[in-house]
Motif scaffolding. Structure first.
Motif, PDB file in Angstrom:
ATOM      1  N   ASP A  74       0.913  -1.160   0.063  1.00  0.00           N
ATOM      2  CA  ASP A  74      -0.073  -0.032  -0.032  1.00  0.00           C
ATOM      3  C   ASP A  74       0.705   1.364   0.064  1.00  0.00           C
ATOM      4  O   ASP A  74       0.812   2.188  -0.974  1.00  0.00           O
ATOM      5  CB  ASP A  74      -1.017   0.046   1.445  1.00  0.00           C
ATOM      6  CG  ASP A  74      -2.086  -0.870   1.094  1.00  0.00           C
ATOM      7  OD1 ASP A  74      -2.243  -1.415   0.125  1.00  0.00           O
ATOM      8  OD2 ASP A  74      -3.165  -0.632   1.865  1.00  0.00           O
ATOM      9  N   LEU A 123       1.142   3.776  -3.399  1.00  0.00           N
ATOM     10  CA  LEU A 123       0.778   5.389  -3.278  1.00  0.00           C
ATOM     11  C   LEU A 123       2.178   6.193  -3.721  1.00  0.00           C
ATOM     12  O   LEU A 123       1.775   7.080  -4.478  1.00  0.00           O
ATOM     13  CB  LEU A 123       0.108   5.552  -1.894  1.00  0.00           C
ATOM     14  CG  LEU A 123      -1.225   4.857  -1.484  1.00  0.00           C
ATOM     15  CD1 LEU A 123      -1.712   4.948  -0.258  1.00  0.00           C
ATOM     16  CD2 LEU A 123      -2.239   5.550  -2.632  1.00  0.00           C
ATOM     17  N   PHE A 162      -5.982   8.065  -8.664  1.00  0.00           N
ATOM     18  CA  PHE A 162      -6.738   7.380  -7.462  1.00  0.00           C
ATOM     19  C   PHE A 162      -8.065   6.893  -7.864  1.00  0.00           C
ATOM     20  O   PHE A 162      -8.744   6.103  -7.185  1.00  0.00           O
ATOM     21  CB  PHE A 162      -6.807   8.251  -6.328  1.00  0.00           C
ATOM     22  CG  PHE A 162      -5.336   8.444  -5.744  1.00  0.00           C
ATOM     23  CD1 PHE A 162      -4.452   7.608  -5.472  1.00  0.00           C
ATOM     24  CD2 PHE A 162      -5.071   9.745  -5.036  1.00  0.00           C
ATOM     25  CE1 PHE A 162      -3.173   7.528  -4.714  1.00  0.00           C
ATOM     26  CE2 PHE A 162      -3.745  10.061  -4.571  1.00  0.00           C
ATOM     27  CZ  PHE A 162      -2.664   8.826  -4.472  1.00  0.00           C
ATOM     28  N   ARG A 190      -9.498  10.321   8.270  1.00  0.00           N
ATOM     29  CA  ARG A 190      -9.425   8.804   7.464  1.00  0.00           C
ATOM     30  C   ARG A 190      -9.631   7.760   8.544  1.00  0.00           C
ATOM     31  O   ARG A 190     -10.320   6.875   8.373  1.00  0.00           O
ATOM     32  CB  ARG A 190      -7.884   8.846   6.902  1.00  0.00           C
ATOM     33  CG  ARG A 190      -8.135   7.460   6.089  1.00  0.00           C
ATOM     34  CD  ARG A 190      -7.018   7.552   5.050  1.00  0.00           C
ATOM     35  NE  ARG A 190      -7.098   6.339   4.172  1.00  0.00           N
ATOM     36  CZ  ARG A 190      -6.068   5.451   3.914  1.00  0.00           C
ATOM     37  NH1 ARG A 190      -4.864   5.649   4.146  1.00  0.00           N
ATOM     38  NH2 ARG A 190      -6.352   4.338   3.179  1.00  0.00           N
ATOM     39  N   SER A 226     -12.667   9.020   0.119  1.00  0.00           N
ATOM     40  CA  SER A 226     -11.395   8.429   0.468  1.00  0.00           C
ATOM     41  C   SER A 226     -10.416   8.983  -0.356  1.00  0.00           C
ATOM     42  O   SER A 226      -9.217   9.265  -0.081  1.00  0.00           O
ATOM     43  CB  SER A 226     -11.304   6.820   0.170  1.00  0.00           C
ATOM     44  OG  SER A 226     -10.416   6.143   0.408  1.00  0.00           O
ATOM     45  N   ALA A 270      -6.591  11.177   0.377  1.00  0.00           N
ATOM     46  CA  ALA A 270      -5.313  10.327  -0.036  1.00  0.00           C
ATOM     47  C   ALA A 270      -4.646  11.549  -0.797  1.00  0.00           C
ATOM     48  O   ALA A 270      -3.515  11.781  -0.654  1.00  0.00           O
ATOM     49  CB  ALA A 270      -5.650   9.242  -1.015  1.00  0.00           C
ATOM     50  N   THR A 282       2.173   8.935   4.016  1.00  0.00           N
ATOM     51  CA  THR A 282       1.353   8.052   3.789  1.00  0.00           C
ATOM     52  C   THR A 282       1.111   6.863   5.148  1.00  0.00           C
ATOM     53  O   THR A 282       0.038   6.461   5.314  1.00  0.00           O
ATOM     54  CB  THR A 282       1.490   7.231   2.642  1.00  0.00           C
ATOM     55  OG1 THR A 282       2.142   8.385   1.490  1.00  0.00           O
ATOM     56  CG2 THR A 282       0.817   6.386   2.075  1.00  0.00           C
ATOM     57  N   SER A 297      -0.934   8.125   7.543  1.00  0.00           N
ATOM     58  CA  SER A 297      -2.393   8.067   7.289  1.00  0.00           C
ATOM     59  C   SER A 297      -2.899   6.588   7.271  1.00  0.00           C
ATOM     60  O   SER A 297      -4.105   6.083   7.710  1.00  0.00           O
ATOM     61  CB  SER A 297      -2.731   8.370   5.700  1.00  0.00           C
ATOM     62  OG  SER A 297      -4.123   8.385   5.458  1.00  0.00           O
ATOM     63  N   GLN A 298      -1.934   5.808   7.070  1.00  0.00           N
ATOM     64  CA  GLN A 298      -2.451   4.252   6.794  1.00  0.00           C
ATOM     65  C   GLN A 298      -2.601   3.757   8.112  1.00  0.00           C
ATOM     66  O   GLN A 298      -3.527   2.769   8.470  1.00  0.00           O
ATOM     67  CB  GLN A 298      -1.557   3.320   6.145  1.00  0.00           C
ATOM     68  CG  GLN A 298      -1.365   3.853   4.477  1.00  0.00           C
ATOM     69  CD  GLN A 298      -2.398   3.076   3.861  1.00  0.00           C
ATOM     70  OE1 GLN A 298      -3.480   3.076   4.278  1.00  0.00           O
ATOM     71  NE2 GLN A 298      -2.279   2.958   2.601  1.00  0.00           N
TER      72      GLN A 298
END
Length: 481
Positions: free
Chosen positions: A140, A144, A160, A300, A404, A408, A424, A427-428
């Protein structure tokens, strides 16, 4: 690889910076960007098929291994390892580039599927799902960052959107394929099917990786020169441990077995570990929804609680309340994939990008989730049938498709290039934490009622998810500068 991103101009409040005029002539499927687009679409399609097939078959697999009480823990296992993997991936990507991390993730993915398919017990199945979370974390983050570094800023929203579009066929075919494979051969084949798709996905991806290897090398050099402070690994490990204890503690404490005391201790220790580590594991200001990257991470997290807390239990809910098999229960996943893609397509339209900033797009998406989430709620309560209830779910999925990708793209707008991997990852982690807590809480309820499951349990879970979406709706203004 060679970066095509222009030097950014000041961004409008809550939105992305406008691209230079020459870049506007470039298209995602132009000869220059086609290898990147095709490779990414192939990779996302592979992950989507695995996700849809596994979610559809998981109730059957856990029952076959006499482990329905561990359904929540089986889903949470991948989220626990994912939290640590994304931090490692974020640091790793910023140091060596996306290519090495991505290839390592794909190799781990293949190993995870084989281990899960061969599982003789729930313990081994949990191990396989844990390996799957590691693979997902590596893939992931690297995917990204790879997309963001390989494409101009004005094409990010469009790529995206292709992520969501790549879920359409897997969402339509994955549940049916899982049901057919289970009926003809058995549930184990479902976990092996994604490995068959790994080879063509990798072959499609390799040209893009070869073309962009020089950019990876240059980005790693600039990252080393900039020496950003790496995201701390210890808090992520602590947070993952907390989620693991909460996920395991629920079934132990409430499944009626001989380990009730051990389960209660696990829940208590996990709760304390969560409180002790969550602030350090997330960007400063996340818990107070401070403007900028913290607000993106916080929203998120709530978004995943809202949407995942409904969608993650829909197949099991339909199986329990309507006595359908994997193929029919998977219809909800098909609805999710198709209408998520519809929402993402709307999000990527130039007119939408010009007229609505990120906050407005997220607000609209969350409103659709609040309204649409009532469909599954009423199914669980027996007020609506499958068709009208899933119409509401389609509305919620469209809202997810709007929200979403907006969040992103904001991450890459706000983060410095040499810190995109870690941004990133943050965020994940937030998304994974929201999903894991939802799964752990739901798993505890299912464990407590696994012999007498009914729609009331699922209605409670869905109601909590709708409340999370409503809460997030009041906080979207924090995205604005």
């Amino acid at each position: 690889m060679t970066s095509t991103a222009a030097v950014p101009t000041p961004a409008p409040p809550g939105g992305s910076a406008p691209a230079a005029a020459p870049e506007r002539a470039e298209r995602l499927l132009s000869a220059r960007h086609l290898p990147v687009a095709v490779g990414i679409i192939a990779l996302v399609t592979l992950g989507a098929f695995e996700n849809r097939a596994v979610i559809s078959i998981m109730p059957t697999a856990t029952r076959a291994l006499d482990g329905l009480a561990w359904f929540g823990a089986a889903n949470a296992a991948s989220m626990v390892t994912f939290m640590v993997a994304v931090v490692v991936a974020g640091r790793w990507v910023d140091r060596v580039g996306a290519r090495t991390v991505l290839l390592t993730g794909l190799g781990t993915f293949a190993a995870a599927q084989v281990v899960t398919a061969a599982a003789p017990s729930m313990a081994v199945l949990l191990l396989g799902r844990g390996l799957s979370g590691i693979a997902e974390g590596l893939i992931d983050v690297s995917t990204l960052v790879f997309a963001a570094r390989a494409l101009p800023e004005h094409l990010r929203a469009k790529v995206f959107a292709t992520f969501a579009a790549a879920w359409i066929l897997p969402s339509l075919l994955g549940p049916g394929a899982a049901g057919a494979a289970e009926a003809l051969v058995g549930w184990r084949l479902v976990f092996l099917l994604p490995t068959v798709l790994l080879v063509p996905a990798l072959l499609l991806l390799l040209p893009a990786l070869r073309r962009n290897v020089r950019h990876d090398d240059g980005q790693a050099t600039r990252a080393a020169d900039a020496s950003p402070t790496p995201a701390p690994l210890a808090p992520a490990i602590g947070l993952a441990t907390a989620v693991a204890l909460l996920s395991i503690g629920g079934p132990l404490a409430f499944d009626g077995g001989d380990h009730r005391l051990a389960g209660l201790v696990a829940l208590a220790v996990g709760g304390l570990a969560l409180v002790a580590t969550v602030r350090a594991a997330l960007p400063p200001g996340t818990l107070t929804v401070a403007r900028g990257i913290p607000a993106v991470v916080a929203l998120r997290t709530l978004l995943v609680v809202a949407f995942g807390g409904i969608g993650g239990y829909l197949p099991l809910m339909l199986d329990v309340t309507h006595d359908v098999g994997p193929a029919l229960a998977g219809i909800s996943l098909s609805v999710t994939g198709v209408f998520w893609a519809v929402g993402s397509a709307v999000h990527s339209l130039d007119a939408v990008q010009r007229r609505l900033d990120a906050a407005a797009r997220v607000r609209l998406g969350l409103a659709l989730i609040v309204v649409g989430g009532t469909g599954p709620l009423l199914i669980a309560l027996g007020v609506l049938g499958l068709v009208p209830g899933l119409v509401g779910w389609a509305l919620a999925a469209t809202g997810m498709g709007l929200s979403s990708p907006s969040l992103a793209t904001e991450i890459f707008t706000l983060a410095e290039p040499h810190e995109q991997g870690q941004a990133t990852a943050a965020s994940q982690i937030g998304a994974s934490l929201g999903s894991a807590l939802t799964t752990a809480g739901g798993g505890a309820l299912i464990a407590a009622r696994h012999d007498t499951l009914d729609g009331g349990v699922f209605a409670l879970l869905i109601g909590i998810s709708i409340a999370a979406a409503a809460t997030a709706l009041t906080l979207t203004h924090r995205l604005r500068a």
